[in-house]
Scaffold this active site. Sequence first.
Site, mmCIF file in Angstrom:
data_model
loop_
_atom_site.group_PDB
_atom_site.id
_atom_site.type_symbol
_atom_site.label_atom_id
_atom_site.label_comp_id
_atom_site.label_asym_id
_atom_site.label_seq_id
_atom_site.Cartn_x
_atom_site.Cartn_y
_atom_site.Cartn_z
ATOM 1 C CB CYS A 98 -0.942 0.007 1.198
ATOM 2 S SG CYS A 98 -2.409 -1.039 1.004
ATOM 3 C CG ASP A 133 10.561 -9.392 -6.257
ATOM 4 O OD1 ASP A 133 9.528 -9.990 -5.913
ATOM 5 O OD2 ASP A 133 11.586 -9.329 -5.529
ATOM 6 C CG HIS A 163 -4.790 -4.000 2.096
ATOM 7 N ND1 HIS A 163 -3.430 -4.214 2.103
ATOM 8 C CD2 HIS A 163 -5.312 -4.881 2.978
ATOM 9 C CE1 HIS A 163 -3.140 -5.167 2.971
ATOM 10 N NE2 HIS A 163 -4.270 -5.598 3.515
ATOM 11 N N GLY A 180 4.227 -19.596 1.008
ATOM 12 C CA GLY A 180 5.423 -18.748 0.952
ATOM 13 C C GLY A 180 5.125 -17.271 0.846
ATOM 14 C CG HIS A 228 -1.264 -5.358 -0.993
ATOM 15 N ND1 HIS A 228 -1.682 -4.075 -0.647
ATOM 16 C CD2 HIS A 228 -1.647 -5.529 -2.291
ATOM 17 C CE1 HIS A 228 -2.275 -3.499 -1.686
ATOM 18 N NE2 HIS A 228 -2.271 -4.374 -2.702
ATOM 19 C CG HIS A 257 2.317 -10.167 -3.987
ATOM 20 N ND1 HIS A 257 1.947 -10.228 -2.667
ATOM 21 C CD2 HIS A 257 3.369 -11.013 -4.116
ATOM 22 C CE1 HIS A 257 2.755 -11.054 -2.010
ATOM 23 N NE2 HIS A 257 3.625 -11.563 -2.875
ATOM 24 C CG HIS A 289 5.885 -13.465 -7.424
ATOM 25 N ND1 HIS A 289 7.050 -12.967 -6.881
ATOM 26 C CD2 HIS A 289 5.080 -13.752 -6.372
ATOM 27 C CE1 HIS A 289 6.955 -12.963 -5.558
ATOM 28 N NE2 HIS A 289 5.771 -13.438 -5.223
HETATM 29 P P1 AMP Z 1 5.872 -13.228 -1.548
HETATM 30 O O1 AMP Z 1 7.022 -13.965 -0.898
HETATM 31 O O2 AMP Z 1 5.106 -14.014 -2.542
HETATM 32 O O3 AMP Z 1 4.990 -12.577 -0.502
HETATM 33 O O4 AMP Z 1 6.541 -12.070 -2.396
HETATM 34 C C1 AMP Z 1 6.952 -10.855 -1.862
HETATM 35 C C2 AMP Z 1 7.957 -10.279 -2.816
HETATM 36 O O5 AMP Z 1 8.105 -8.908 -2.522
HETATM 37 C C3 AMP Z 1 9.354 -10.914 -2.724
HETATM 38 O O6 AMP Z 1 9.694 -11.504 -3.974
HETATM 39 C C4 AMP Z 1 10.260 -9.725 -2.384
HETATM 40 O O7 AMP Z 1 11.501 -9.780 -3.043
HETATM 41 C C5 AMP Z 1 9.427 -8.549 -2.841
HETATM 42 N N1 AMP Z 1 9.688 -7.278 -2.175
HETATM 43 C C6 AMP Z 1 9.819 -7.074 -0.840
HETATM 44 N N2 AMP Z 1 10.020 -5.767 -0.590
HETATM 45 C C7 AMP Z 1 10.013 -5.130 -1.801
HETATM 46 C C8 AMP Z 1 10.174 -3.783 -2.223
HETATM 47 N N3 AMP Z 1 10.375 -2.787 -1.353
HETATM 48 N N4 AMP Z 1 10.120 -3.501 -3.552
HETATM 49 C C9 AMP Z 1 9.926 -4.506 -4.443
HETATM 50 N N5 AMP Z 1 9.759 -5.788 -4.103
HETATM 51 C C10 AMP Z 1 9.804 -6.110 -2.804
HETATM 52 ZN ZN ZN Z 2 -1.843 -3.256 1.244
#
Ligand code: AMP
Ligand code: ZN
Length: 113
Positions: A6, A29, A45, A92, A97, A99, A101
């Site tokens: 957010c 990422d 959110h 994992g 929030h 998302h 990949h």
């Molecule tokens: P997940 O493990 O599926 O929740 O994915 C979270 C992802 O967010 C991971 O691949 C992290 O590398 C990525 N991540 C964490 N902090 C940031 C950030 N500030 N900017 C971009 N990606 C981030």
């Molecule tokens: Zn959020």
Amino acid sequence: MDCLFCKIIAGEIPSAKVYENDKVYAFRDISPEAPTHVLIVPKEHIASANDLTAENASVVSDIFLAAKEIAALEGIAEGGYRIVNNCGEDGGQTVKHLHFHMLGGRSLAWPPG
Ligand code: AMP
Ligand code: ZN
């Protein structure tokens, strides 16, 4: 709300934006696992896939339509790519929030670990 994504969407924390529309935000990422590793998130959110409802689930199609545009922008539409959602602890998920990949730019192994 103390939510990393957010804050990224609001511009309070910097990100490398690759795409945005009124419903969806996408950014690189910070720890890429492939030449293209983009996170595609709803601006609203929603904590996880478990929190989708009949009222908010249309954002998933918004995300996949955005993904198609992002694939073209990134030059991976022809070669192919993977879209992954991690849900909950066993899935994992580290950021609470919703998302997706988007991974591409190299051949990806299957199945995941
Ligand atoms: P997940 O493990 O599926 O929740 O994915 C979270 C992802 O967010 C991971 O691949 C992290 O590398 C990525 N991540 C964490 N902090 C940031 C950030 N500030 N900017 C971009 N990606 C981030
Ligand atoms: Zn959020």
